[in-house]
Scaffold this motif. Structure first.
Motif, PDB file in Angstrom:
ATOM      1  N   ASP A  88       0.828  -1.211   0.000  1.00 14.03           N
ATOM      2  CA  ASP A  88       0.000   0.000   0.000  1.00 14.03           C
ATOM      3  C   ASP A  88       0.860   1.259   0.000  1.00 14.03           C
ATOM      4  O   ASP A  88       0.524   2.251  -0.640  1.00 14.03           O
ATOM      5  N   PHE A  89       1.978   1.218   0.721  1.00 12.96           N
ATOM      6  CA  PHE A  89       2.913   2.345   0.724  1.00 12.96           C
ATOM      7  C   PHE A  89       3.403   2.610  -0.696  1.00 12.96           C
ATOM      8  O   PHE A  89       3.438   3.758  -1.151  1.00 12.96           O
ATOM      9  N   ASP A  90       3.765   1.553  -1.405  1.00  9.91           N
ATOM     10  CA  ASP A  90       4.236   1.700  -2.787  1.00  9.91           C
ATOM     11  C   ASP A  90       3.154   2.283  -3.692  1.00  9.91           C
ATOM     12  O   ASP A  90       3.445   3.056  -4.604  1.00  9.91           O
ATOM     13  N   LYS A  91       1.908   1.928  -3.445  1.00 15.16           N
ATOM     14  CA  LYS A  91       0.796   2.484  -4.232  1.00 15.16           C
ATOM     15  C   LYS A  91       0.647   3.983  -3.979  1.00 15.16           C
ATOM     16  O   LYS A  91       0.411   4.753  -4.907  1.00 15.16           O
ATOM     17  N   VAL A  92       0.797   4.391  -2.725  1.00 18.17           N
ATOM     18  CA  VAL A  92       0.688   5.815  -2.392  1.00 18.17           C
ATOM     19  C   VAL A  92       1.860   6.586  -3.002  1.00 18.17           C
ATOM     20  O   VAL A  92       1.679   7.705  -3.498  1.00 18.17           O
ATOM     21  N   VAL A  93       3.051   5.993  -3.004  1.00 14.03           N
ATOM     22  CA  VAL A  93       4.208   6.631  -3.635  1.00 14.03           C
ATOM     23  C   VAL A  93       3.945   6.814  -5.134  1.00 14.03           C
ATOM     24  O   VAL A  93       4.222   7.886  -5.692  1.00 14.03           O
ATOM     25  N   ALA A  94       3.400   5.798  -5.785  1.00 17.82           N
ATOM     26  CA  ALA A  94       3.085   5.904  -7.219  1.00 17.82           C
ATOM     27  C   ALA A  94       2.026   6.985  -7.452  1.00 17.82           C
ATOM     28  O   ALA A  94       2.127   7.764  -8.411  1.00 17.82           O
ATOM     29  N   PHE A  95       1.041   7.056  -6.577  1.00 15.93           N
ATOM     30  CA  PHE A  95       0.010   8.102  -6.666  1.00 15.93           C
ATOM     31  C   PHE A  95       0.635   9.478  -6.517  1.00 15.93           C
ATOM     32  O   PHE A  95       0.342  10.399  -7.294  1.00 15.93           O
ATOM     33  N   TYR A  96       1.530   9.624  -5.544  1.00 19.15           N
ATOM     34  CA  TYR A  96       2.189  10.907  -5.291  1.00 19.15           C
ATOM     35  C   TYR A  96       2.989  11.338  -6.513  1.00 19.15           C
ATOM     36  O   TYR A  96       2.920  12.487  -6.943  1.00 19.15           O
ATOM     37  N   ARG A  97       3.734  10.412  -7.087  1.00 25.51           N
ATOM     38  CA  ARG A  97       4.529  10.739  -8.279  1.00 25.51           C
ATOM     39  C   ARG A  97       3.637  11.104  -9.457  1.00 25.51           C
ATOM     40  O   ARG A  97       3.960  12.006 -10.226  1.00 25.51           O
ATOM     41  N   ALA A  98       2.536  10.407  -9.614  1.00 29.23           N
ATOM     42  CA  ALA A  98       1.628  10.713 -10.720  1.00 29.23           C
ATOM     43  C   ALA A  98       1.030  12.106 -10.559  1.00 29.23           C
ATOM     44  O   ALA A  98       0.938  12.873 -11.525  1.00 29.23           O
ATOM     45  N   ARG A  99       0.633  12.469  -9.348  1.00 21.04           N
ATOM     46  CA  ARG A  99       0.070  13.796  -9.098  1.00 21.04           C
ATOM     47  C   ARG A  99       1.111  14.904  -9.237  1.00 21.04           C
ATOM     48  O   ARG A  99       0.790  16.021  -9.593  1.00 21.04           O
ATOM     49  N   ALA A 100       2.378  14.561  -8.952  1.00 18.06           N
ATOM     50  CA  ALA A 100       3.457  15.552  -9.051  1.00 18.06           C
ATOM     51  C   ALA A 100       3.989  15.657 -10.475  1.00 18.06           C
ATOM     52  O   ALA A 100       4.958  16.369 -10.704  1.00 18.06           O
ATOM     53  N   GLY A 101       3.380  14.973 -11.399  1.00 21.54           N
ATOM     54  CA  GLY A 101       3.807  15.068 -12.784  1.00 21.54           C
ATOM     55  C   GLY A 101       5.070  14.302 -13.076  1.00 21.54           C
ATOM     56  O   GLY A 101       5.782  14.599 -14.010  1.00 21.54           O
ATOM     57  N   ARG A 102       5.369  13.315 -12.258  1.00 19.10           N
ATOM     58  CA  ARG A 102       6.557  12.475 -12.424  1.00 19.10           C
ATOM     59  C   ARG A 102       7.860  13.264 -12.388  1.00 19.10           C
ATOM     60  O   ARG A 102       8.892  12.811 -12.850  1.00 19.10           O
ATOM     61  N   ASN A 103       7.822  14.482 -11.862  1.00 19.14           N
ATOM     62  CA  ASN A 103       9.044  15.281 -11.734  1.00 19.14           C
ATOM     63  C   ASN A 103       9.872  14.853 -10.538  1.00 19.14           C
ATOM     64  O   ASN A 103      11.040  15.191 -10.444  1.00 19.14           O
ATOM     65  N   LEU A 104       9.267  14.135  -9.615  1.00 20.90           N
ATOM     66  CA  LEU A 104       9.975  13.664  -8.433  1.00 20.90           C
ATOM     67  C   LEU A 104      10.600  12.307  -8.709  1.00 20.90           C
ATOM     68  O   LEU A 104      10.016  11.478  -9.401  1.00 20.90           O
ATOM     69  N   THR A 105      11.766  12.094  -8.145  1.00 22.76           N
ATOM     70  CA  THR A 105      12.361  10.763  -8.249  1.00 22.76           C
ATOM     71  C   THR A 105      11.597   9.827  -7.322  1.00 22.76           C
ATOM     72  O   THR A 105      10.961  10.284  -6.355  1.00 22.76           O
ATOM     73  N   PRO A 106      11.651   8.523  -7.577  1.00 22.01           N
ATOM     74  CA  PRO A 106      10.972   7.592  -6.660  1.00 22.01           C
ATOM     75  C   PRO A 106      11.469   7.725  -5.223  1.00 22.01           C
ATOM     76  O   PRO A 106      10.678   7.651  -4.283  1.00 22.01           O
ATOM     77  N   THR A 107      12.763   7.964  -5.050  1.00 22.48           N
ATOM     78  CA  THR A 107      13.328   8.108  -3.701  1.00 22.48           C
ATOM     79  C   THR A 107      12.768   9.343  -2.999  1.00 22.48           C
ATOM     80  O   THR A 107      12.411   9.284  -1.815  1.00 22.48           O
ATOM     81  N   ASP A 108      12.668  10.449  -3.726  1.00 28.72           N
ATOM     82  CA  ASP A 108      12.132  11.672  -3.140  1.00 28.72           C
ATOM     83  C   ASP A 108      10.654  11.483  -2.781  1.00 28.72           C
ATOM     84  O   ASP A 108      10.204  11.919  -1.724  1.00 28.72           O
ATOM     85  N   ALA A 109       9.914  10.811  -3.639  1.00 25.84           N
ATOM     86  CA  ALA A 109       8.495  10.556  -3.347  1.00 25.84           C
ATOM     87  C   ALA A 109       8.362   9.659  -2.121  1.00 25.84           C
ATOM     88  O   ALA A 109       7.485   9.882  -1.277  1.00 25.84           O
ATOM     89  N   GLN A 110       9.231   8.650  -1.986  1.00 22.43           N
ATOM     90  CA  GLN A 110       9.193   7.792  -0.805  1.00 22.43           C
ATOM     91  C   GLN A 110       9.456   8.597   0.465  1.00 22.43           C
ATOM     92  O   GLN A 110       8.772   8.408   1.476  1.00 22.43           O
ATOM     93  N   ARG A 111      10.444   9.495   0.409  1.00 17.64           N
ATOM     94  CA  ARG A 111      10.745  10.335   1.580  1.00 17.64           C
ATOM     95  C   ARG A 111       9.549  11.186   1.967  1.00 17.64           C
ATOM     96  O   ARG A 111       9.234  11.335   3.140  1.00 17.64           O
ATOM     97  N   ARG A 112       8.903  11.766   0.969  1.00 16.26           N
ATOM     98  CA  ARG A 112       7.761  12.642   1.255  1.00 16.26           C
ATOM     99  C   ARG A 112       6.595  11.857   1.845  1.00 16.26           C
ATOM    100  O   ARG A 112       5.947  12.302   2.799  1.00 16.26           O
TER     101      ARG A 112
END
Length: 142
Positions: A88-112
């Motif tokens: 579920d955490f990974d799903k939320v990270v993917a959601f966060y990156r999608a909403r941020a326009g994929r400008n965030l790295t996966p690591t940065d999205a995980q931190r956030r």
């Protein structure tokens, strides 16, 4: 509300600053709002409205809106003990990156997302086949 020359000029500044971007973080939004209030003599609500309108016009996400959506998603996915599974955490990270326009790295999205979990008093669930640990969560750098 009548839009004066200051509001028009501020709107142009915001559109120029956000041109070609998909994500506006809190610090950049705060700087724009400060400019609107101090340099263009707008009320905070007016400046915030202009920033939101520019974001909607440019199909751009604002960090505080993405954070609010991600927190709601985390709370929905949490079990009754307020724990989040790794899947579920990974799903939320993917959601966060999608909403941020994929400008965030996966690591940065995980931190956030990890920071959002900690601010919301959510805990990681144990994960693994043989040894069930929270190591996956601890490995996310602060």
């Amino acid at each position: 509300m009548t839009e004066g020359p200051d509001a028009t000029r501020f709107g142009e500044l915001v559109r120029l600053h956000t041109q070609g971007r998909h994500f506006l973080d809190r610090e950049e939004e705060r700087r724009l709002l400060e400019d609107g209030v101090t340099r263009y003599r707008l009320r905070l609500e007016e400046a915030r409205g202009i920033v939101r309108a520019a974001a909607a016009e440019g199909d751009m996400s604002l960090e505080h809106e993405v954070n609010a959506s991600a927190v709601q998603l985390l709370k929905t996915m949490a079990d009754r003990r307020q724990r989040i599974a790794r899947r579920d955490f990974d799903k939320v990270v993917a959601f966060y990156r999608a909403r941020a326009g994929r400008n965030l790295t996966p690591t940065d999205a995980q931190r956030r997302v990890k920071r959002l979990m900690e601010e919301s008093d959510l805990k990681p669930a144990r994960s693994g086949r043989i040894l069930r640990t929270r190591r996956w969560y601890r490995q996310i750098a602060e």
